[in-house]
Design a protein around this motif. Structure first.
Motif, short mmCIF file in Angstrom:
data_model
loop_
_atom_site.label_atom_id
_atom_site.label_comp_id
_atom_site.label_asym_id
_atom_site.label_seq_id
_atom_site.Cartn_x
_atom_site.Cartn_y
_atom_site.Cartn_z
N PHE A 124 -48.10 2.68 -67.05
CA PHE A 124 -47.04 1.87 -67.64
C PHE A 124 -46.53 0.80 -66.69
CE2 PHE A 124 -42.55 1.09 -68.72
CZ PHE A 124 -42.68 0.72 -70.04
N ASN A 125 -46.31 1.19 -65.43
CA ASN A 125 -45.74 0.21 -64.49
C ASN A 125 -46.73 -0.26 -63.43
OD1 ASN A 125 -45.87 2.37 -62.76
ND2 ASN A 125 -43.67 2.76 -62.70
N ASN A 126 -48.03 0.00 -63.65
CA ASN A 126 -49.09 -0.51 -62.77
C ASN A 126 -48.89 -0.11 -61.32
OD1 ASN A 126 -49.93 -1.82 -65.13
ND2 ASN A 126 -48.85 -3.71 -64.60
N THR A 127 -48.62 1.18 -61.16
CA THR A 127 -48.30 1.70 -59.84
C THR A 127 -49.08 2.97 -59.54
OG1 THR A 127 -46.05 0.81 -59.95
CG2 THR A 127 -46.42 2.60 -58.38
N ILE A 128 -49.45 3.11 -58.27
CA ILE A 128 -49.99 4.37 -57.77
C ILE A 128 -48.95 4.96 -56.83
CG2 ILE A 128 -51.88 5.51 -56.55
CD1 ILE A 128 -52.70 4.12 -59.16
N TYR A 129 -48.54 6.20 -57.11
CA TYR A 129 -47.58 6.86 -56.25
C TYR A 129 -48.32 7.68 -55.19
CZ TYR A 129 -44.52 5.93 -60.25
OH TYR A 129 -43.83 5.33 -61.28
N ALA A 130 -48.03 7.42 -53.93
CA ALA A 130 -48.53 8.28 -52.86
C ALA A 130 -47.48 9.36 -52.62
CB ALA A 130 -48.75 7.47 -51.58
N ILE A 131 -47.90 10.62 -52.66
CA ILE A 131 -46.97 11.75 -52.61
C ILE A 131 -47.37 12.69 -51.49
CG2 ILE A 131 -46.03 13.71 -53.91
CD1 ILE A 131 -46.79 12.13 -56.49
N ASP A 132 -46.39 13.11 -50.71
CA ASP A 132 -46.60 14.12 -49.68
C ASP A 132 -46.70 15.47 -50.37
OD1 ASP A 132 -46.32 16.11 -47.72
OD2 ASP A 132 -45.10 14.81 -46.44
N ALA A 133 -47.88 16.11 -50.29
CA ALA A 133 -48.10 17.36 -51.02
C ALA A 133 -47.27 18.52 -50.49
CB ALA A 133 -49.58 17.72 -51.00
N ALA A 134 -46.87 18.46 -49.23
CA ALA A 134 -46.07 19.54 -48.65
C ALA A 134 -44.66 19.55 -49.20
CB ALA A 134 -46.05 19.41 -47.13
N THR A 135 -44.11 18.35 -49.42
CA THR A 135 -42.72 18.23 -49.89
C THR A 135 -42.61 17.78 -51.34
OG1 THR A 135 -42.58 15.92 -49.15
CG2 THR A 135 -41.99 17.64 -47.55
N ASN A 136 -43.73 17.30 -51.91
CA ASN A 136 -43.73 16.73 -53.27
C ASN A 136 -42.80 15.53 -53.38
OD1 ASN A 136 -45.71 18.34 -54.43
ND2 ASN A 136 -44.26 19.92 -55.07
N LYS A 137 -42.66 14.78 -52.29
CA LYS A 137 -41.84 13.58 -52.27
C LYS A 137 -42.73 12.34 -52.26
CE LYS A 137 -38.03 15.98 -51.93
NZ LYS A 137 -37.09 16.10 -53.08
N ILE A 138 -42.31 11.32 -53.02
CA ILE A 138 -43.05 10.06 -53.03
C ILE A 138 -42.83 9.32 -51.71
CG2 ILE A 138 -43.24 7.80 -54.14
CD1 ILE A 138 -42.42 9.13 -56.76
N THR A 139 -43.93 8.94 -51.08
CA THR A 139 -43.84 8.24 -49.80
C THR A 139 -44.18 6.76 -49.91
OG1 THR A 139 -46.14 8.88 -49.30
CG2 THR A 139 -44.37 10.34 -48.50
N ALA A 140 -44.80 6.36 -51.03
CA ALA A 140 -45.14 4.94 -51.21
C ALA A 140 -45.37 4.64 -52.68
CB ALA A 140 -46.37 4.57 -50.39
N ASN A 141 -44.93 3.44 -53.11
CA ASN A 141 -45.24 2.90 -54.43
C ASN A 141 -46.24 1.76 -54.24
OD1 ASN A 141 -43.39 4.61 -55.75
ND2 ASN A 141 -41.71 3.20 -55.30
N ILE A 142 -47.46 1.97 -54.71
CA ILE A 142 -48.53 1.01 -54.45
C ILE A 142 -48.81 0.22 -55.72
CG2 ILE A 142 -50.88 0.72 -53.59
CD1 ILE A 142 -50.58 3.63 -52.46
N SER A 143 -48.62 -1.08 -55.68
CA SER A 143 -48.88 -1.93 -56.84
C SER A 143 -50.37 -2.21 -56.96
CB SER A 143 -48.11 -3.25 -56.71
OG SER A 143 -46.72 -3.02 -56.72
N VAL A 144 -50.90 -2.03 -58.18
CA VAL A 144 -52.32 -2.28 -58.43
C VAL A 144 -52.43 -3.21 -59.65
CG1 VAL A 144 -53.16 -0.17 -57.36
CG2 VAL A 144 -52.45 -0.12 -59.75
N GLY A 145 -53.59 -3.22 -60.31
CA GLY A 145 -53.80 -4.09 -61.46
C GLY A 145 -53.15 -3.54 -62.72
N ASP A 146 -53.42 -4.19 -63.85
CA ASP A 146 -52.83 -3.81 -65.12
C ASP A 146 -53.49 -2.55 -65.69
OD1 ASP A 146 -51.14 -5.96 -65.02
OD2 ASP A 146 -52.41 -7.26 -66.26
N SER A 147 -52.65 -1.60 -66.09
CA SER A 147 -53.07 -0.37 -66.75
C SER A 147 -54.07 0.44 -65.93
CB SER A 147 -53.66 -0.68 -68.14
OG SER A 147 -52.75 -1.40 -68.92
#
Length: 477
Positions: free
Chosen positions: A194-217
């Motif tokens: 929906f928002n053309n984003t990849i979320y990088a998540i720390d698996a130990a804490t389940n916290k988002i560490t980065a919002n990565i903008s990519v292409g459409d859909s």
């Protein structure tokens, strides 16, 4: 003299006992290692309820969603695991090959069903509330299950596999479609269409560490085996974004064919295959450039690569076929006719068979990879959509490769085994073997299902127990 005789007898009995225990251990491991894998197929209902969704043979019953269990050695349906209401939209198996997780998408309450593979029964249900799951993924350690969601849901559900209870959710944007783990299990990459984003998540804490903008859909992502890159096809941009996992930034964008949706990486990490609308783009991961474009059928829905990395199998949604690509030459070597709407594809761990779930045809096509021809068609259920294979339990698998500590002998308690002839009914063993042989003769008109064959993975234990019984009988003589 009596002391010598006693010492000799004691040593003989000890030797026999040690040999018996060793034989038991070896046969258990060999039996498990040699057991054929099982294909688990999600579907909307049993095959005999087909009339509810088709014009023929209407019997007035509402189909019950289920998971069909196919023995890949015989291609017989050996069990059907009933689920609740709603459409099964995601299925995943834990690394140890002991549990299956199935997410459904009903009108009101969504559920994740936990299936015990040893018994093929639902052992737990996890209520997700009012949500629309899009997929389910197990982390490499097998300790957590992640459920992504469609529409307006703004979280990823996290399930603790030890207790089968919900943990704190990961708050993301709506329509987060799929997730991928780095091989070490430390990072998660979640794709939001929906928002053309990849979320990088720390698996130990389940916290988002980065919002990565990519292409459409962006549709889904795949992580390379070395964990250094993520490849994400952007459906409406006709590109693939390449993410560096060390910095969580897009390092390049690769133009590919129209409407890319699925992606797969070879086991050596050298090539990424991207399923576009009517082509497959081959990306060299060293240079991140397209080195070949292979024309295939329309609307490719699934793409998988054989374990040896030599072949790509691509389901063509509207062409009722599977395209086979040689990865050495990047040329088509076969087009295999299958059922209508091939939606799910899985390869057995030995690479000898490919299972294709044909949604509209209500069956599963089995492809022999030596000849790339369909050798069996299994009536798995109504609208089969997903298929996963429970892999071989190799005796030299480690905790690192399985995500769980091996306990083949520990669980059985070999050192304390003290079986007697009364505890092992030989007649039952013979009867079990007879039932297994009878299952091979089941008429295909009955949906390839044997009512007598209740085999489950790891059936080699039966032979181990028989061996142990023989050792005990020998000792008594």
């Amino acid at each position: 003299m009596n002391g010598i005789t006693f010492d000799k007898t004691y040593r003989e009995n000890t030797l026999i006992k040690v040999l018996g225990i060793t034989s038991l251990t070896i046969l258990i491991l060999a039996g498990v290692a040699c057991a054929a894998p099982f294909a688990y197929v999600t579907n909307l209902g049993d095959y005999n309820q087909r009339g509810y969704y088709h014009d023929t043979d209407y019997n007035g019953t509402v189909p019950t969603p289920s998971v069909a269990v196919i023995d890949t050695a015989t291609n017989n349906v050996t069990a059907r695991v009933p689920l609740g209401g709603g459409w099964p939209v995601g299925v995943a198996v834990n690394p140890a090959g002991t549990k299956l997780y199935v997410a459904d998408s009903p009108m009101v309450v969504s559920t994740v069903y936990v299936i015990d593979i040893a018994t093929n029964t639902v052992s737990a249900k996890v209520n997700l509330g009012s949500s629309y799951p899009s997929g389910v993924t197990v982390n490499p350690a097998g300790t957590r299950v992640y459920v992504t969601k469609q529409r307006d849901n703004t979280d990823i559900s996290v399930i603790n596999t030890a207790t089968n209870t919900l943990m704190a959710p990961i708050i993301v944007g709506p329509s987060t479609y799929s997730i991928a783990f780095t091989p070490d299990g430390k990072k998660i990459y979640a794709t939001n269409t929906f928002n053309n984003t990849i979320y990088a998540i720390d698996a130990a804490t389940n916290k988002i560490t980065a919002n990565i903008s990519v292409g459409d859909s962006p549709y889904e992502g795949v992580v390379t085996p070395d964990g250094k890159k993520v490849y994400v096809p952007n459906y409406d941009s006709n590109t693939v974004s390449v993410i560096d996992t060390a910095t969580d930034t897009v390092i390049t964008t690769v133009p590919v064919g129209s409407l890319p949706s699925r992606v797969a990486v070879t086991s050596d990490g050298n090539k990424v295959y991207v399923a576009n609308n009517n082509t497959v783009s081959v990306i060299d991961t060293a240079a991140d450039t397209v080195i070949a474009t292979v024309p295939v059928g329309t609307s490719s829905h699934e793409i998988v690569i054989s374990p040896d990395g030599n072949k790509v199998y691509l389901g063509n949604f509207y062409n009722k076929s599977v395209t086979v690509i040689n990865t050495k030459t990047n040329t088509i070597t076969a087009r295999v006719p299958v059922g209508e709407w091939p939606m799910g594809i899985a390869v057995t761990p030995d690479g000898k068979k490919v299972y294709v779930a044909n949604g509209e045809s209500d069956n599963v096509s089995v492809i022999d990879t030596d000849t790339d021809t369909v050798t069996a068609t299994v009536n798995a259920g109504i609208y089969p959509t997903r298929v996963v294979i429970v892999p071989f339990m190799d005796s030299d698998m480690t905790a690192q490769s399985t995500g769980a500590t091996s306990s083949s002998t520990e669980d059985i308690g070999v050192e304390e085994t003290n079986l007697s002839s009364e505890e092992i009914n030989v007649a039952e063993l013979n009867n079990s073997n007879k039932n297994n042989s009878e299952s091979d003769t089941v008429n295909s008109s009955n949906g390839n299902e044997s009512s007598k064959n209740n085999s489950t993975p790891g059936f080699g234990l039966l032979g181990s127990l028989t061996c142990m019984y023989g050792v005990r009988k020998f000792k008594k003589k």
